[in-house]
Write a protein that holds these residues in place. Structure first.
Motif, PDB file in Angstrom:
ATOM      1  N   ALA B 105       0.818  -1.213   0.000  1.00  0.00           N
ATOM      2  CA  ALA B 105       0.000   0.000   0.000  1.00  0.00           C
ATOM      3  C   ALA B 105       0.847   1.255   0.000  1.00  0.00           C
ATOM      4  O   ALA B 105       1.980   1.258   0.476  1.00  0.00           O
ATOM      5  CB  ALA B 105      -0.927   0.024   1.215  1.00  0.00           C
ATOM      6  N   THR B 106       0.267   2.310  -0.546  1.00  0.00           N
ATOM      7  CA  THR B 106       0.826   3.653  -0.414  1.00  0.00           C
ATOM      8  C   THR B 106      -0.305   4.566   0.014  1.00  0.00           C
ATOM      9  O   THR B 106      -1.317   4.665  -0.696  1.00  0.00           O
ATOM     10  CB  THR B 106       1.415   4.144  -1.739  1.00  0.00           C
ATOM     11  N   SER B 107      -0.152   5.208   1.145  1.00  0.00           N
ATOM     12  CA  SER B 107      -1.164   6.153   1.601  1.00  0.00           C
ATOM     13  C   SER B 107      -0.494   7.468   1.957  1.00  0.00           C
ATOM     14  O   SER B 107       0.730   7.536   2.118  1.00  0.00           O
ATOM     15  CB  SER B 107      -1.942   5.599   2.797  1.00  0.00           C
ATOM     16  N   PHE B 108      -1.288   8.495   2.065  1.00  0.00           N
ATOM     17  CA  PHE B 108      -0.791   9.853   2.336  1.00  0.00           C
ATOM     18  C   PHE B 108      -1.426  10.334   3.632  1.00  0.00           C
ATOM     19  O   PHE B 108      -2.617  10.649   3.664  1.00  0.00           O
ATOM     20  CB  PHE B 108      -1.115  10.755   1.159  1.00  0.00           C
ATOM     21  N   ASP B 109      -0.624  10.317   4.706  1.00  0.00           N
ATOM     22  CA  ASP B 109      -1.208  10.522   6.023  1.00  0.00           C
ATOM     23  C   ASP B 109      -1.247  11.980   6.487  1.00  0.00           C
ATOM     24  O   ASP B 109      -1.990  12.300   7.400  1.00  0.00           O
ATOM     25  CB  ASP B 109      -0.538   9.621   7.057  1.00  0.00           C
ATOM     26  N   TYR B 110      -0.442  12.833   5.902  1.00  0.00           N
ATOM     27  CA  TYR B 110      -0.507  14.256   6.203  1.00  0.00           C
ATOM     28  C   TYR B 110      -0.383  15.050   4.912  1.00  0.00           C
ATOM     29  O   TYR B 110       0.429  14.704   4.034  1.00  0.00           O
ATOM     30  CB  TYR B 110       0.598  14.670   7.188  1.00  0.00           C
ATOM     31  N   TRP B 111      -1.190  16.120   4.825  1.00  0.00           N
ATOM     32  CA  TRP B 111      -1.248  16.972   3.647  1.00  0.00           C
ATOM     33  C   TRP B 111      -1.051  18.424   4.047  1.00  0.00           C
ATOM     34  O   TRP B 111      -1.477  18.851   5.113  1.00  0.00           O
ATOM     35  CB  TRP B 111      -2.615  16.844   2.966  1.00  0.00           C
ATOM     36  N   GLY B 112      -0.432  19.185   3.150  1.00  0.00           N
ATOM     37  CA  GLY B 112      -0.412  20.616   3.344  1.00  0.00           C
ATOM     38  C   GLY B 112      -1.737  21.220   2.900  1.00  0.00           C
ATOM     39  O   GLY B 112      -2.645  20.503   2.474  1.00  0.00           O
ATOM     40  N   GLN B 113      -1.845  22.533   2.985  1.00  0.00           N
ATOM     41  CA  GLN B 113      -3.067  23.227   2.592  1.00  0.00           C
ATOM     42  C   GLN B 113      -3.102  23.524   1.098  1.00  0.00           C
ATOM     43  O   GLN B 113      -4.145  23.937   0.577  1.00  0.00           O
ATOM     44  CB  GLN B 113      -3.242  24.514   3.393  1.00  0.00           C
ATOM     45  N   GLY B 114      -1.990  23.326   0.419  1.00  0.00           N
ATOM     46  CA  GLY B 114      -1.965  23.486  -1.021  1.00  0.00           C
ATOM     47  C   GLY B 114      -1.552  24.869  -1.474  1.00  0.00           C
ATOM     48  O   GLY B 114      -1.700  25.858  -0.747  1.00  0.00           O
ATOM     49  N   THR B 115      -1.033  24.918  -2.701  1.00  0.00           N
ATOM     50  CA  THR B 115      -0.686  26.182  -3.333  1.00  0.00           C
ATOM     51  C   THR B 115      -1.230  26.155  -4.759  1.00  0.00           C
ATOM     52  O   THR B 115      -1.106  25.148  -5.457  1.00  0.00           O
ATOM     53  CB  THR B 115       0.839  26.429  -3.314  1.00  0.00           C
ATOM     54  N   LEU B 116      -1.863  27.239  -5.157  1.00  0.00           N
ATOM     55  CA  LEU B 116      -2.551  27.286  -6.447  1.00  0.00           C
ATOM     56  C   LEU B 116      -1.595  27.705  -7.556  1.00  0.00           C
ATOM     57  O   LEU B 116      -0.917  28.733  -7.449  1.00  0.00           O
ATOM     58  CB  LEU B 116      -3.724  28.267  -6.380  1.00  0.00           C
ATOM     59  N   VAL B 117      -1.580  26.899  -8.601  1.00  0.00           N
ATOM     60  CA  VAL B 117      -0.817  27.218  -9.808  1.00  0.00           C
ATOM     61  C   VAL B 117      -1.818  27.461 -10.936  1.00  0.00           C
ATOM     62  O   VAL B 117      -2.650  26.603 -11.217  1.00  0.00           O
ATOM     63  CB  VAL B 117       0.138  26.066 -10.182  1.00  0.00           C
ATOM     64  N   THR B 118      -1.734  28.623 -11.547  1.00  0.00           N
ATOM     65  CA  THR B 118      -2.614  28.962 -12.665  1.00  0.00           C
ATOM     66  C   THR B 118      -1.767  29.211 -13.901  1.00  0.00           C
ATOM     67  O   THR B 118      -0.874  30.062 -13.886  1.00  0.00           O
ATOM     68  CB  THR B 118      -3.443  30.218 -12.357  1.00  0.00           C
ATOM     69  N   VAL B 119      -2.043  28.443 -14.946  1.00  0.00           N
ATOM     70  CA  VAL B 119      -1.310  28.592 -16.204  1.00  0.00           C
ATOM     71  C   VAL B 119      -2.254  29.224 -17.223  1.00  0.00           C
ATOM     72  O   VAL B 119      -3.215  28.600 -17.663  1.00  0.00           O
ATOM     73  CB  VAL B 119      -0.783  27.244 -16.723  1.00  0.00           C
TER      74      VAL B 119
END
Lengths: 108, 121
Positions: B105-119
């Motif tokens: 298995a591969t799981s993601f246990d902690y995430w950041g709040q994200g950063t928006l990229v607009t192209v």
């Protein structure tokens, strides 16, 4: 790579039990993990491995797997469970990661 | 407590480049695989890339292979994503996530709040 398929939307009456499924060939070899995402927020891991809950996740969330299908079950759904749910696993090669398309859960 | 803080997002023209950073704290960064995952506006999650704890193993989604480069600096507890030849379809919120990887298995246990990229031009 391989795909994971989820129903786009599911609804459940408050307090009832709901099952959200995730289908894909790679699930015959690898466990799925499940994430809850509420609007404007980052995803949160709710189930991983065979059926493990991270600290702080209520025990009404559980996971299971059979053949090419993994399931997330919410027993006694609460209003706060209304969210998008995503599964993920490895692809058939075992090297890459794939996500399902997500299921929008509505609690009525 | 575990914290992941992304930065570096913004507006860029098609064909341009951008470098995202993720500052990690609250855990031994050098012990963990790390990953970038993105989400286009109104769409689902898409895995982008992951890197092993030492940086010796790296994989990319087909959609970004050859254009994006993941890297890490364990001394600085930081993860990076160099994005070149950007396309409109790369527009998304980019999340940094800690990965838990084992044989099955591969799981993601902690995430950041994200950063928006607009192209966009």
């Amino acid at each position: 790579s391989s795909e994971l398929t989820q129903d786009p939307a599911v609804s459940v009456a408050l307090g009832q039990t709901v099952r959200i499924t995730c289908q894909g060939d790679s699930l015959r070899s690898y466990y799925a993990s499940w994430y809850q995402q509420k609007p404007g927020q980052a995803p949160v891991l709710v189930i991983y491995g065979k059926n493990n809950r991270p600290s702080g996740i209520p025990d009404r969330f559980s996971g299971s797997s059979s053949g090419n299908t993994a399931s997330l079950t919410i027993t006694g759904a609460q209003a706060e469970d209304e969210a998008d749910y995503y599964c993920n696993s490895r692809d058939s090669s075992g090297n890459l990661v794939v996500f399902g398309g997500g299921t929008k859960l509505t609690v009525l | 407590q575990v914290q992941l803080v992304e930065s570096g997002g913004g507006l860029v023209k098609p064909g341009g480049s951008l470098r995202l950073s993720c500052a990690a704290s609250g855990f031994t960064f050098s012990d963990y695989y790390m990953s970038w995952i993105r989400q286009a506006p109104g769409k689902g999650l898409e895995w982008v890339s992951y890197i092993s704890s030492s940086g010796s193993t790296i994989y990319y989604a087909d959609s970004v292979k050859g254009r994006f480069t993941i890297s890490r600096d364990n001394a600085k507890n930081s993860l990076y994503l160099q994005m070149n030849s950007l396309r409109a379809e790369d527009t998304a919120v980019y999340y940094c996530a800690r990965a838990a990887v084992d044989i099955v298995a591969t799981s993601f246990d902690y995430w950041g709040q994200g950063t928006l990229v607009t192209v966009s031009s």
